[in-house]
Design a protein around this motif. Sequence first.
Motif, PDB file in Angstrom:
ATOM      1  N   ILE A  45       5.590   2.022  -6.431  1.00 16.25           N
ATOM      2  CA  ILE A  45       6.144   2.935  -5.424  1.00 16.25           C
ATOM      3  C   ILE A  45       5.336   4.242  -5.424  1.00 16.25           C
ATOM      4  O   ILE A  45       4.992   4.766  -4.369  1.00 16.25           O
ATOM      5  CB  ILE A  45       7.663   3.193  -5.684  1.00 16.25           C
ATOM      6  CG1 ILE A  45       8.430   1.853  -5.665  1.00 16.25           C
ATOM      7  CG2 ILE A  45       8.231   4.180  -4.654  1.00 16.25           C
ATOM      8  CD1 ILE A  45       8.277   1.017  -4.412  1.00 16.25           C
ATOM      9  N   SER A  46       4.980   4.735  -6.608  1.00 17.01           N
ATOM     10  CA  SER A  46       4.233   6.001  -6.546  1.00 17.01           C
ATOM     11  C   SER A  46       2.800   5.768  -6.086  1.00 17.01           C
ATOM     12  O   SER A  46       2.193   6.661  -5.487  1.00 17.01           O
ATOM     13  CB  SER A  46       4.313   6.792  -7.852  1.00 17.01           C
ATOM     14  OG  SER A  46       3.783   6.060  -8.884  1.00 17.01           O
ATOM     15  N   ALA A  47       2.258   4.562  -6.274  1.00 17.67           N
ATOM     16  CA  ALA A  47       0.912   4.279  -5.755  1.00 17.67           C
ATOM     17  C   ALA A  47       0.918   4.268  -4.232  1.00 17.67           C
ATOM     18  O   ALA A  47       0.024   4.818  -3.588  1.00 17.67           O
ATOM     19  CB  ALA A  47       0.417   2.933  -6.273  1.00 17.67           C
ATOM     20  N   LEU A  48       1.931   3.633  -3.641  1.00 26.64           N
ATOM     21  CA  LEU A  48       1.926   3.449  -2.176  1.00 26.64           C
ATOM     22  C   LEU A  48       2.468   4.672  -1.417  1.00 26.64           C
ATOM     23  O   LEU A  48       2.217   4.798  -0.223  1.00 26.64           O
ATOM     24  CB  LEU A  48       2.717   2.195  -1.786  1.00 26.64           C
ATOM     25  CG  LEU A  48       2.144   0.859  -2.272  1.00 26.64           C
ATOM     26  CD1 LEU A  48       2.915  -0.301  -1.655  1.00 26.64           C
ATOM     27  CD2 LEU A  48       0.666   0.706  -1.946  1.00 26.64           C
ATOM     28  N   ARG A  49       3.196   5.528  -2.086  1.00 25.93           N
ATOM     29  CA  ARG A  49       3.748   6.745  -1.471  1.00 25.93           C
ATOM     30  C   ARG A  49       4.406   6.447  -0.110  1.00 25.93           C
ATOM     31  O   ARG A  49       4.035   7.039   0.920  1.00 25.93           O
ATOM     32  CB  ARG A  49       2.634   7.789  -1.281  1.00 25.93           C
ATOM     33  CG  ARG A  49       1.889   8.094  -2.566  1.00 25.93           C
ATOM     34  CD  ARG A  49       0.735   9.006  -2.353  1.00 25.93           C
ATOM     35  NE  ARG A  49      -0.302   8.401  -1.533  1.00 25.93           N
ATOM     36  CZ  ARG A  49      -1.529   8.867  -1.399  1.00 25.93           C
ATOM     37  NH1 ARG A  49      -1.887   9.963  -2.038  1.00 25.93           N
ATOM     38  NH2 ARG A  49      -2.410   8.263  -0.620  1.00 25.93           N
ATOM     39  N   PRO A  50       5.367   5.497  -0.062  1.00 26.35           N
ATOM     40  CA  PRO A  50       5.942   5.113   1.239  1.00 26.35           C
ATOM     41  C   PRO A  50       6.619   6.309   1.900  1.00 26.35           C
ATOM     42  O   PRO A  50       7.258   7.116   1.224  1.00 26.35           O
ATOM     43  CB  PRO A  50       6.989   4.055   0.882  1.00 26.35           C
ATOM     44  CG  PRO A  50       6.742   3.687  -0.543  1.00 26.35           C
ATOM     45  CD  PRO A  50       6.035   4.829  -1.189  1.00 26.35           C
ATOM     46  N   ALA A  51       6.453   6.405   3.216  1.00 27.02           N
ATOM     47  CA  ALA A  51       7.054   7.515   3.959  1.00 27.02           C
ATOM     48  C   ALA A  51       7.387   7.038   5.364  1.00 27.02           C
ATOM     49  O   ALA A  51       6.789   6.097   5.876  1.00 27.02           O
ATOM     50  CB  ALA A  51       6.075   8.683   4.025  1.00 27.02           C
ATOM     51  N   SER A  52       8.341   7.697   5.991  1.00 32.91           N
ATOM     52  CA  SER A  52       8.724   7.364   7.363  1.00 32.91           C
ATOM     53  C   SER A  52       7.781   8.089   8.320  1.00 32.91           C
ATOM     54  O   SER A  52       7.464   9.264   8.078  1.00 32.91           O
ATOM     55  CB  SER A  52      10.165   7.828   7.610  1.00 32.91           C
ATOM     56  OG  SER A  52      10.578   7.480   8.887  1.00 32.91           O
ATOM     57  N   PRO A  53       7.295   7.457   9.355  1.00 38.16           N
ATOM     58  CA  PRO A  53       7.561   6.118   9.869  1.00 38.16           C
ATOM     59  C   PRO A  53       6.385   5.171   9.585  1.00 38.16           C
ATOM     60  O   PRO A  53       5.802   4.627  10.515  1.00 38.16           O
ATOM     61  CB  PRO A  53       7.675   6.368  11.362  1.00 38.16           C
ATOM     62  CG  PRO A  53       6.641   7.471  11.617  1.00 38.16           C
ATOM     63  CD  PRO A  53       6.448   8.229  10.331  1.00 38.16           C
ATOM     64  N   GLY A  54       6.050   4.965   8.326  1.00 36.68           N
ATOM     65  CA  GLY A  54       4.858   4.180   7.979  1.00 36.68           C
ATOM     66  C   GLY A  54       5.026   2.677   8.186  1.00 36.68           C
ATOM     67  O   GLY A  54       6.133   2.171   8.383  1.00 36.68           O
ATOM     68  N   PHE A  55       3.873   1.990   8.097  1.00 36.96           N
ATOM     69  CA  PHE A  55       3.835   0.521   8.193  1.00 36.96           C
ATOM     70  C   PHE A  55       3.322  -0.024   6.872  1.00 36.96           C
ATOM     71  O   PHE A  55       2.250   0.405   6.406  1.00 36.96           O
ATOM     72  CB  PHE A  55       2.915   0.078   9.342  1.00 36.96           C
ATOM     73  CG  PHE A  55       3.454   0.416  10.700  1.00 36.96           C
ATOM     74  CD1 PHE A  55       4.213  -0.504  11.409  1.00 36.96           C
ATOM     75  CD2 PHE A  55       3.225   1.673  11.261  1.00 36.96           C
ATOM     76  CE1 PHE A  55       4.728  -0.177  12.672  1.00 36.96           C
ATOM     77  CE2 PHE A  55       3.735   1.992  12.512  1.00 36.96           C
ATOM     78  CZ  PHE A  55       4.497   1.061  13.220  1.00 36.96           C
ATOM     79  N   TYR A  56       4.045  -0.977   6.300  1.00 34.50           N
ATOM     80  CA  TYR A  56       3.702  -1.483   4.963  1.00 34.50           C
ATOM     81  C   TYR A  56       3.718  -3.005   4.940  1.00 34.50           C
ATOM     82  O   TYR A  56       4.382  -3.638   5.755  1.00 34.50           O
ATOM     83  CB  TYR A  56       4.692  -0.924   3.920  1.00 34.50           C
ATOM     84  CG  TYR A  56       4.641   0.580   3.903  1.00 34.50           C
ATOM     85  CD1 TYR A  56       3.666   1.244   3.166  1.00 34.50           C
ATOM     86  CD2 TYR A  56       5.494   1.333   4.714  1.00 34.50           C
ATOM     87  CE1 TYR A  56       3.556   2.626   3.214  1.00 34.50           C
ATOM     88  CE2 TYR A  56       5.393   2.714   4.766  1.00 34.50           C
ATOM     89  CZ  TYR A  56       4.416   3.348   4.023  1.00 34.50           C
ATOM     90  OH  TYR A  56       4.290   4.703   4.077  1.00 34.50           O
ATOM     91  N   VAL A  57       2.983  -3.549   3.961  1.00 31.98           N
ATOM     92  CA  VAL A  57       2.971  -5.007   3.783  1.00 31.98           C
ATOM     93  C   VAL A  57       3.284  -5.320   2.328  1.00 31.98           C
ATOM     94  O   VAL A  57       2.689  -4.725   1.422  1.00 31.98           O
ATOM     95  CB  VAL A  57       1.575  -5.600   4.112  1.00 31.98           C
ATOM     96  CG1 VAL A  57       1.545  -7.098   3.806  1.00 31.98           C
ATOM     97  CG2 VAL A  57       1.200  -5.352   5.567  1.00 31.98           C
ATOM     98  N   ASP A  58       4.230  -6.234   2.126  1.00 27.73           N
ATOM     99  CA  ASP A  58       4.385  -6.844   0.806  1.00 27.73           C
ATOM    100  C   ASP A  58       3.889  -8.274   0.983  1.00 27.73           C
ATOM    101  O   ASP A  58       4.546  -9.099   1.625  1.00 27.73           O
ATOM    102  CB  ASP A  58       5.848  -6.808   0.345  1.00 27.73           C
ATOM    103  CG  ASP A  58       5.970  -7.303  -1.087  1.00 27.73           C
ATOM    104  OD1 ASP A  58       5.088  -8.082  -1.517  1.00 27.73           O
ATOM    105  OD2 ASP A  58       6.941  -6.938  -1.783  1.00 27.73           O
ATOM    106  N   ALA A  59       2.696  -8.553   0.429  1.00 23.84           N
ATOM    107  CA  ALA A  59       2.036  -9.838   0.690  1.00 23.84           C
ATOM    108  C   ALA A  59       2.639 -10.989  -0.107  1.00 23.84           C
ATOM    109  O   ALA A  59       2.358 -12.154   0.180  1.00 23.84           O
ATOM    110  CB  ALA A  59       0.541  -9.706   0.402  1.00 23.84           C
ATOM    111  N   THR A  60       3.449 -10.673  -1.106  1.00 26.70           N
ATOM    112  CA  THR A  60       4.115 -11.699  -1.926  1.00 26.70           C
ATOM    113  C   THR A  60       5.534 -11.196  -2.177  1.00 26.70           C
ATOM    114  O   THR A  60       5.845 -10.710  -3.263  1.00 26.70           O
ATOM    115  CB  THR A  60       3.386 -11.872  -3.281  1.00 26.70           C
ATOM    116  OG1 THR A  60       3.232 -10.558  -3.869  1.00 26.70           O
ATOM    117  CG2 THR A  60       2.020 -12.523  -3.158  1.00 26.70           C
ATOM    118  N   ILE A  61       6.386 -11.320  -1.197  1.00 24.28           N
ATOM    119  CA  ILE A  61       7.650 -10.570  -1.250  1.00 24.28           C
ATOM    120  C   ILE A  61       8.595 -11.075  -2.337  1.00 24.28           C
ATOM    121  O   ILE A  61       9.399 -10.306  -2.869  1.00 24.28           O
ATOM    122  CB  ILE A  61       8.329 -10.519   0.141  1.00 24.28           C
ATOM    123  CG1 ILE A  61       9.371  -9.390   0.161  1.00 24.28           C
ATOM    124  CG2 ILE A  61       8.937 -11.848   0.521  1.00 24.28           C
ATOM    125  CD1 ILE A  61       9.779  -8.960   1.556  1.00 24.28           C
TER     126      ILE A  61
END
Length: 314
Positions: A22-38
């Motif tokens: 989570i700290s690597a990806l720094r998710p924020a609104s309104p971003g687009f993300y992929v979890d390739a192996t959910i």
Amino acid sequence: MIPTSDKAVKPPHVSVLYHQIISALRPASPGFYVDATIGAGGHAWGILEKSSPFGQLLGLDSDPQALALAHQRLTLYSHRIHLLHSSYTGLRNALLTLGWDHVDGIVIDLGVSSMQIDSPERGFSFQHDGPLDMRFDPSQPVSAETLVNQSSESELAELIWRYGEDRNSRRIARAIVGNRPFISTLQLANLVKKTSRSRPGDIHPATRTFQALRIAVNHELESLEDFLPQAIDSLSSGGRIAVISFHSLEDRIVKQYFRRESRDCVCPADQPVCTCGHHAAIIEVTRRPITPDENEITSNTRSRSAKLRIAEKK
Ligand SMILES: C[S@@+](CC[C@H](N)C(=O)[O-])C[C@H]1O[C@@H](n2cnc3c(N)ncnc32)[C@H](O)[C@@H]1O
């Protein structure tokens, strides 16, 4: 992490290096993300939570059972999640279908989930009896049973050596060919145990053979090589990719790819003038991989061989 309605219920899979992802990806609104192996949706949950209220996530998995579980566990975020039964090698097409030009973060957590290992009928474990399957995607034609019963002795020896790095590979391959057909995991595990010369303190003798078969059945290394360029191409500037691997061959592929793509020139070192025209596409965020600390390894022994590498698109 994903809350459970009953605190006593154990999650089906404990996400490895959760906070680091989570700290690597720094998710924020309104971003687009992929979890390739959910998988069970653990990392996905964190990304969706941190990218509230508008962040969106594409979740891929080869295993329809994993997708069904992720769907069920992530209902709170169902309006912001797109789940697709696909190998991560289909990333580019999946993004095209969604109409997403670029994404802000990608996580890929390689290997097997606890649900898969703990389900004897999936055939991943040498500790429970089940069919020799090992396919992440049950619609794929080649299972471990096919490989074990139809490969030549030299193909089996090569596979066990290359993907399992087992010094007993030739001996095991000979014994397999002399005792075919195999239909169950324990039948194979017992033969490997009988055949291997293991030393006190060694891991279970069947560990490496099972790992090798799983890697071969699912084309894991080739898939990773196919995925990495697609992932880097798909990132927007400043977007990040985080890769968790569990096998030295996988980590080597990631390390070498990140190293190459973070250099402006990839000409041989002794060449005086650059002729390659290569330009760095990424910055390596981790020169050395991040590994789980002792607390994580104690509470989740399956995390012990995990290595996390992170890169950022230039
Ligand atoms: C370690 S689990 C992921 C767990 C997940 N990160 C979580 O937090 O719950 C790995 C998942 O990758 C999936 N997988 C393996 N090979 C795949 C491939 N080529 N494409 C897509 N998914 C794959 C497996 O089916 C499994 O569900």
